[in-house]
Design a protein around this motif. Sequence first.
Motif, PDB file in Angstrom:
ATOM      1  N   ALA A  64       0.846  -1.206   0.000  1.00  0.00           N
ATOM      2  CA  ALA A  64       0.000   0.000   0.000  1.00  0.00           C
ATOM      3  C   ALA A  64       0.880   1.253   0.000  1.00  0.00           C
ATOM      4  N   GLY A  65       1.965   1.235   0.755  1.00  0.00           N
ATOM      5  CA  GLY A  65       2.899   2.357   0.768  1.00  0.00           C
ATOM      6  C   GLY A  65       3.572   2.558  -0.580  1.00  0.00           C
ATOM      7  N   PHE A  66       3.908   1.441  -1.231  1.00  0.00           N
ATOM      8  CA  PHE A  66       4.509   1.493  -2.565  1.00  0.00           C
ATOM      9  C   PHE A  66       3.576   2.195  -3.542  1.00  0.00           C
ATOM     10  N   HIS A  67       2.295   1.827  -3.524  1.00  0.00           N
ATOM     11  CA  HIS A  67       1.319   2.466  -4.421  1.00  0.00           C
ATOM     12  C   HIS A  67       1.292   3.970  -4.191  1.00  0.00           C
ATOM     13  N   ARG A  68       1.293   4.369  -2.932  1.00  0.00           N
ATOM     14  CA  ARG A  68       1.215   5.788  -2.592  1.00  0.00           C
ATOM     15  C   ARG A  68       2.510   6.529  -2.938  1.00  0.00           C
ATOM     16  N   ALA A  69       3.644   5.853  -2.817  1.00  0.00           N
ATOM     17  CA  ALA A  69       4.922   6.471  -3.199  1.00  0.00           C
ATOM     18  C   ALA A  69       4.953   6.743  -4.697  1.00  0.00           C
ATOM     19  N   ARG A 117      -7.251  -2.706  -6.913  1.00  0.00           N
ATOM     20  CA  ARG A 117      -8.260  -1.739  -6.435  1.00  0.00           C
ATOM     21  C   ARG A 117      -7.585  -0.539  -5.776  1.00  0.00           C
ATOM     22  N   ASP A 118      -6.550  -0.798  -4.993  1.00  0.00           N
ATOM     23  CA  ASP A 118      -5.844   0.285  -4.310  1.00  0.00           C
ATOM     24  C   ASP A 118      -5.133   1.181  -5.322  1.00  0.00           C
ATOM     25  N   CYS A 119      -4.488   0.587  -6.324  1.00  0.00           N
ATOM     26  CA  CYS A 119      -3.827   1.388  -7.359  1.00  0.00           C
ATOM     27  C   CYS A 119      -4.841   2.242  -8.117  1.00  0.00           C
ATOM     28  N   LEU A 120      -5.983   1.662  -8.442  1.00  0.00           N
ATOM     29  CA  LEU A 120      -7.028   2.420  -9.138  1.00  0.00           C
ATOM     30  C   LEU A 120      -7.456   3.628  -8.313  1.00  0.00           C
ATOM     31  N   SER A 121      -7.534   3.444  -7.005  1.00  0.00           N
ATOM     32  CA  SER A 121      -7.964   4.521  -6.124  1.00  0.00           C
ATOM     33  C   SER A 121      -6.889   5.601  -5.968  1.00  0.00           C
ATOM     34  N   VAL A 122      -5.677   5.203  -5.610  1.00  0.00           N
ATOM     35  CA  VAL A 122      -4.652   6.212  -5.300  1.00  0.00           C
ATOM     36  C   VAL A 122      -4.075   6.868  -6.554  1.00  0.00           C
ATOM     37  N   MET A 123      -4.266   6.253  -7.721  1.00  0.00           N
ATOM     38  CA  MET A 123      -3.744   6.842  -8.961  1.00  0.00           C
ATOM     39  C   MET A 123      -4.847   7.498  -9.791  1.00  0.00           C
TER      40      MET A 123
END
Length: 194
Positions: A74-79, A103-109
């Motif tokens: 999750a931290g990697f996606h946000r970085a 799903r997390d990548c779709l959200s944070v990006m």
Amino acid sequence: MPVLSGHGEQSGQVVLLNGASSSGKSSIAQRLLVDLERPFFHMGVDMIGAMRSPSRTHALDSAELAAVLRRTRAGFHRAVAAMAGAGNDIIMDHVLSEPWRLRDCLSVMNGIDVVFVGVHCSLDELQRRELQRGDRPIGTAADQIHPVHAHGIYDLELDTSTDTVEDCSAQITTFLGRTPTNRAFDRLRSAPKP
């Protein structure tokens, strides 16, 4: 649709290479750094994991380790999203073997131009590379080969068991030169949720 960073610049582009372990993502990313005309950063999930203290990780039980790995990813996606949000172009290599990761990548990006590239490789070749590498448990790639591509939608798909790293880089470079259309990430965001 790209957004402006806090400094008034347009956000950078992310080329997300998704495939099983040993499929050739990092090799393609390294070749792209040479071939692409504008400066890109290569950010890989293995690079982030390598920053973690190994002596402490080995002492964790399976539930604790799973929680650490989830936070790491999750931290990697946000970085990656933060680097792109500051206007940097990124080549991201990842293994989206669990649905929550995508799903997390779709959200944070959201708001970042993501070119989603599926990196495929035959099972025989994955197993050969995994044995040759010797740095991960045997069977890791075989366990990932189907779940990593379960979502089924990409902007571009490559096969490293038939194409060279140079060919794969050339295909991505050509794709990046085209006018953006309806990206895979946009289609995935609008798809009905299971």
